[in-house]
Motif scaffolding. Structure first.
Motif, PDB file in Angstrom:
ATOM      1  N   GLU A  56       0.815  -1.224   0.000  1.00 20.89           N
ATOM      2  CA  GLU A  56       0.000   0.000   0.000  1.00 20.89           C
ATOM      3  C   GLU A  56       0.845   1.269   0.000  1.00 20.89           C
ATOM      4  O   GLU A  56       0.346   2.355  -0.301  1.00 20.89           O
ATOM      5  CB  GLU A  56      -0.933   0.015   1.226  1.00 20.89           C
ATOM      6  CG  GLU A  56      -0.259   0.259   2.558  1.00 20.89           C
ATOM      7  CD  GLU A  56       0.286  -0.988   3.225  1.00 20.89           C
ATOM      8  OE1 GLU A  56       0.420  -0.998   4.456  1.00 20.89           O
ATOM      9  OE2 GLU A  56       0.597  -1.966   2.506  1.00 20.89           O
ATOM     10  N   TYR A  57       2.143   1.136   0.327  1.00 24.95           N
ATOM     11  CA  TYR A  57       2.965   2.325   0.538  1.00 24.95           C
ATOM     12  C   TYR A  57       3.079   3.249  -0.673  1.00 24.95           C
ATOM     13  O   TYR A  57       2.933   4.461  -0.527  1.00 24.95           O
ATOM     14  CB  TYR A  57       4.356   1.921   1.046  1.00 24.95           C
ATOM     15  CG  TYR A  57       4.317   1.102   2.314  1.00 24.95           C
ATOM     16  CD1 TYR A  57       3.481   1.476   3.369  1.00 24.95           C
ATOM     17  CD2 TYR A  57       5.079  -0.042   2.462  1.00 24.95           C
ATOM     18  CE1 TYR A  57       3.423   0.725   4.540  1.00 24.95           C
ATOM     19  CE2 TYR A  57       5.034  -0.793   3.627  1.00 24.95           C
ATOM     20  CZ  TYR A  57       4.214  -0.414   4.654  1.00 24.95           C
ATOM     21  OH  TYR A  57       4.162  -1.150   5.802  1.00 24.95           O
ATOM     22  N   PRO A  58       3.315   2.730  -1.870  1.00 28.04           N
ATOM     23  CA  PRO A  58       3.381   3.642  -3.023  1.00 28.04           C
ATOM     24  C   PRO A  58       2.054   4.389  -3.232  1.00 28.04           C
ATOM     25  O   PRO A  58       2.052   5.572  -3.574  1.00 28.04           O
ATOM     26  CB  PRO A  58       3.693   2.710  -4.204  1.00 28.04           C
ATOM     27  CG  PRO A  58       4.281   1.487  -3.593  1.00 28.04           C
ATOM     28  CD  PRO A  58       3.646   1.342  -2.243  1.00 28.04           C
ATOM     29  N   PHE A  59       0.933   3.700  -2.991  1.00 30.34           N
ATOM     30  CA  PHE A  59      -0.386   4.322  -3.162  1.00 30.34           C
ATOM     31  C   PHE A  59      -0.573   5.477  -2.167  1.00 30.34           C
ATOM     32  O   PHE A  59      -0.979   6.583  -2.540  1.00 30.34           O
ATOM     33  CB  PHE A  59      -1.503   3.283  -2.971  1.00 30.34           C
ATOM     34  CG  PHE A  59      -2.878   3.895  -2.852  1.00 30.34           C
ATOM     35  CD1 PHE A  59      -3.565   4.299  -3.986  1.00 30.34           C
ATOM     36  CD2 PHE A  59      -3.458   4.101  -1.607  1.00 30.34           C
ATOM     37  CE1 PHE A  59      -4.820   4.896  -3.884  1.00 30.34           C
ATOM     38  CE2 PHE A  59      -4.704   4.694  -1.488  1.00 30.34           C
ATOM     39  CZ  PHE A  59      -5.392   5.096  -2.643  1.00 30.34           C
ATOM     40  N   LEU A  60      -0.283   5.209  -0.888  1.00 29.73           N
ATOM     41  CA  LEU A  60      -0.464   6.234   0.147  1.00 29.73           C
ATOM     42  C   LEU A  60       0.395   7.461  -0.148  1.00 29.73           C
ATOM     43  O   LEU A  60      -0.030   8.604   0.039  1.00 29.73           O
ATOM     44  CB  LEU A  60      -0.114   5.657   1.532  1.00 29.73           C
ATOM     45  CG  LEU A  60      -1.057   4.535   2.019  1.00 29.73           C
ATOM     46  CD1 LEU A  60      -0.540   3.923   3.305  1.00 29.73           C
ATOM     47  CD2 LEU A  60      -2.488   5.041   2.195  1.00 29.73           C
ATOM     48  N   SER A  61       1.593   7.200  -0.660  1.00 29.99           N
ATOM     49  CA  SER A  61       2.506   8.281  -1.005  1.00 29.99           C
ATOM     50  C   SER A  61       1.960   9.112  -2.179  1.00 29.99           C
ATOM     51  O   SER A  61       2.040  10.344  -2.173  1.00 29.99           O
ATOM     52  CB  SER A  61       3.834   7.639  -1.357  1.00 29.99           C
ATOM     53  OG  SER A  61       4.671   8.539  -1.929  1.00 29.99           O
ATOM     54  N   TRP A  62       1.366   8.447  -3.158  1.00 24.57           N
ATOM     55  CA  TRP A  62       0.787   9.129  -4.326  1.00 24.57           C
ATOM     56  C   TRP A  62      -0.402  10.003  -3.892  1.00 24.57           C
ATOM     57  O   TRP A  62      -0.532  11.154  -4.308  1.00 24.57           O
ATOM     58  CB  TRP A  62       0.372   8.083  -5.368  1.00 24.57           C
ATOM     59  CG  TRP A  62      -0.225   8.621  -6.633  1.00 24.57           C
ATOM     60  CD1 TRP A  62      -0.025   9.863  -7.191  1.00 24.57           C
ATOM     61  CD2 TRP A  62      -1.106   7.926  -7.523  1.00 24.57           C
ATOM     62  NE1 TRP A  62      -0.731   9.978  -8.370  1.00 24.57           N
ATOM     63  CE2 TRP A  62      -1.401   8.813  -8.589  1.00 24.57           C
ATOM     64  CE3 TRP A  62      -1.671   6.650  -7.523  1.00 24.57           C
ATOM     65  CZ2 TRP A  62      -2.244   8.448  -9.641  1.00 24.57           C
ATOM     66  CZ3 TRP A  62      -2.489   6.294  -8.563  1.00 24.57           C
ATOM     67  CH2 TRP A  62      -2.776   7.176  -9.615  1.00 24.57           C
ATOM     68  N   GLY A 121      -2.725  15.317  -2.403  1.00 22.74           N
ATOM     69  CA  GLY A 121      -3.444  16.030  -1.345  1.00 22.74           C
ATOM     70  C   GLY A 121      -4.776  15.394  -0.983  1.00 22.74           C
ATOM     71  O   GLY A 121      -5.670  16.045  -0.442  1.00 22.74           O
ATOM     72  N   PHE A 122      -4.913  14.087  -1.284  1.00 20.86           N
ATOM     73  CA  PHE A 122      -6.160  13.369  -0.968  1.00 20.86           C
ATOM     74  C   PHE A 122      -5.994  12.554   0.306  1.00 20.86           C
ATOM     75  O   PHE A 122      -5.084  11.729   0.392  1.00 20.86           O
ATOM     76  CB  PHE A 122      -6.558  12.415  -2.110  1.00 20.86           C
ATOM     77  CG  PHE A 122      -6.942  13.106  -3.396  1.00 20.86           C
ATOM     78  CD1 PHE A 122      -7.394  14.419  -3.410  1.00 20.86           C
ATOM     79  CD2 PHE A 122      -6.866  12.423  -4.603  1.00 20.86           C
ATOM     80  CE1 PHE A 122      -7.757  15.048  -4.600  1.00 20.86           C
ATOM     81  CE2 PHE A 122      -7.229  13.043  -5.800  1.00 20.86           C
ATOM     82  CZ  PHE A 122      -7.672  14.359  -5.795  1.00 20.86           C
ATOM     83  N   ALA A 159      12.629   8.707  -0.712  1.00 17.95           N
ATOM     84  CA  ALA A 159      11.944  10.006  -0.641  1.00 17.95           C
ATOM     85  C   ALA A 159      10.429   9.813  -0.735  1.00 17.95           C
ATOM     86  O   ALA A 159       9.660  10.433   0.011  1.00 17.95           O
ATOM     87  CB  ALA A 159      12.436  10.916  -1.766  1.00 17.95           C
ATOM     88  N   THR A 160      10.005   8.916  -1.624  1.00 22.92           N
ATOM     89  CA  THR A 160       8.573   8.635  -1.794  1.00 22.92           C
ATOM     90  C   THR A 160       7.992   8.066  -0.501  1.00 22.92           C
ATOM     91  O   THR A 160       6.924   8.466  -0.059  1.00 22.92           O
ATOM     92  CB  THR A 160       8.363   7.637  -2.959  1.00 22.92           C
ATOM     93  OG1 THR A 160       8.841   8.238  -4.163  1.00 22.92           O
ATOM     94  CG2 THR A 160       6.912   7.273  -3.154  1.00 22.92           C
ATOM     95  N   LEU A 161       8.727   7.145   0.116  1.00 28.04           N
ATOM     96  CA  LEU A 161       8.235   6.486   1.327  1.00 28.04           C
ATOM     97  C   LEU A 161       8.205   7.418   2.543  1.00 28.04           C
ATOM     98  O   LEU A 161       7.397   7.240   3.439  1.00 28.04           O
ATOM     99  CB  LEU A 161       9.081   5.247   1.648  1.00 28.04           C
ATOM    100  CG  LEU A 161       9.064   4.139   0.593  1.00 28.04           C
ATOM    101  CD1 LEU A 161       9.953   2.993   1.021  1.00 28.04           C
ATOM    102  CD2 LEU A 161       7.659   3.645   0.325  1.00 28.04           C
ATOM    103  N   MET A 162       9.086   8.400   2.535  1.00 29.02           N
ATOM    104  CA  MET A 162       9.143   9.327   3.674  1.00 29.02           C
ATOM    105  C   MET A 162       8.144  10.474   3.536  1.00 29.02           C
ATOM    106  O   MET A 162       7.934  11.231   4.478  1.00 29.02           O
ATOM    107  CB  MET A 162      10.564   9.882   3.837  1.00 29.02           C
ATOM    108  CG  MET A 162      11.528   8.824   4.351  1.00 29.02           C
ATOM    109  SD  MET A 162      13.185   9.473   4.635  1.00 29.02           S
ATOM    110  CE  MET A 162      12.932  10.437   6.118  1.00 29.02           C
TER     111      MET A 162
END
Length: 329
Positions: A138-144, A149-150, A300-303
């Protein structure tokens, strides 16, 4: 002459036996069940590339109830295939996984939406119901979503997230407007479920600038202090890369090898051929070396996950080129 031949045969038999006795055992834990996503390892085993390298390799399939970081932490494998977000999250939680080789250079993750929902661009996802995989995926999705801003908690102005199983039922049953898919797997399940490509809108994480690194090889940090282990992994990675090169060049043969290894009985020649073709696009030049820029982008994406980042601090020592360097010796 006969005696000389017998002697030569005996010598070669003796050499073969001593090689067999000297074969070093390696156990690899896969991220999922036996399928073309892991073709290189099955091909390397089947074509004797591991054997030639003096290795006796056991391939453990994964599945919905298998967490590769837990398997390797418990001593059930020497090396595991995992996605970097999962590996880095595990590392922060106390399982010191280290990337020794990066198999996939590109991400195959997508969000596949029904065109009849009116979704044309990422901004249109607002207020929509989206199927998302959990368990580290799920991590890439949450980051996107954070980048867009959703909010993902179902609050107004955000998106509604439903936990997606490892299938595409939510889109086929219209419980979701979009579902998570891989280019090489679930996207084709949507097509096989009756949708035409023209009835779908697909957002590739690569195109949205939020892709994170997927299939790579990970080991426990402490083992890299042992030169014999590093040498063994160098042989393993080199033979695996040979397997990947062979699979790319001989996809039909690779698929036959995969189907023979499938214990679920659920895989078909048609879907595995398709998968092999898509996987080949993610491999790059199959040299196995991690590109540090890709690693840094993933971190960077994950943080950047807003109030709930996947990792809270920059990892130290999360990758090593020790095995890649040893391959050159």
């Amino acid at each position: 002459m006969k005696h000389a031949l017998a002697l030569a045969a005996g010598l070669s038999l003796g050499l073969t036996l001593s090689n067999a006795q000297a074969a070093e055992p390696v156990t690899i834990q896969l991220k999922w069940v036996a399928q073309a996503q892991f073709a290189g390892y099955f091909v390397a085993r089947d074509k004797g590339f591991y054997k030639e390298a003096g290795l006796d390799v056991t391939i453990k399939p994964g599945g919905p109830d298998v967490a590769p970081p837990q398997v390797i932490a418990g001593g059930g494998a020497d090396v595991t295939v995992d996605w970097m977000p999962s590996a880095l999250a595990s590392r922060e939680k106390g399982v010191p996984l280290v990337n020794i080789s990066q198999t996939f250079k590109k991400s195959g993750l997508e969000l596949t939406c029904r065109a009849d929902t009116g979704i044309k661009k990422p901004a249109d996802l607002k207020g929509k119901t989206l199927g998302v995989w959990y368990g580290g995926n799920e991590y890439p999705f949450l980051s996107w979503m954070s980048k867009l801003g959703f909010k993902t908690d179902g609050s107004p102005g955000g998106v509604k997230v439903i936990k997606q199983g490892f299938n595409v039922d939510p889109i086929l049953q219209k419980q979701a407007d979009c579902v998570s898919t891989m280019t090489y797997n679930e996207y084709w399940q949507v097509i096989d479920g009756g949708y035409k490509p023209s009835q779908l809108v697909v957002f590739k994480y690569e195109d949205e600038g939020v892709a994170t690194l997927e299939d790579g090889l990970y080991v426990l940090e402490k083992n890299l202090k042992d030169p014999a282990f590093v040498a063994k992994m160098a042989k393993f990675v080199k033979a695996s890369m040979k397997g990947w090169e062979y699979a790319k060049a001989h996809p039909d043969e690779a698929v036959k090898i995969i189907l023979a290894a499938d214990t679920t009985g659920a895989k078909t020649e048609k879907d595995q051929k398709r998968m092999m073709g898509e996987i080949a696009k993610l491999l790059g030049d199959a040299d196995g070396k991690l590109d540090v820029k890709d690693y840094e982008r993933t971190v960077a994406t994950l943080m950047s996950g807003g109030s709930d980042p996947v990792i809270t601090k920059k990892p130290e020592g999360a990758y090593s080129f020790a095995v890649i360097e040893a391959m050159k010796k």
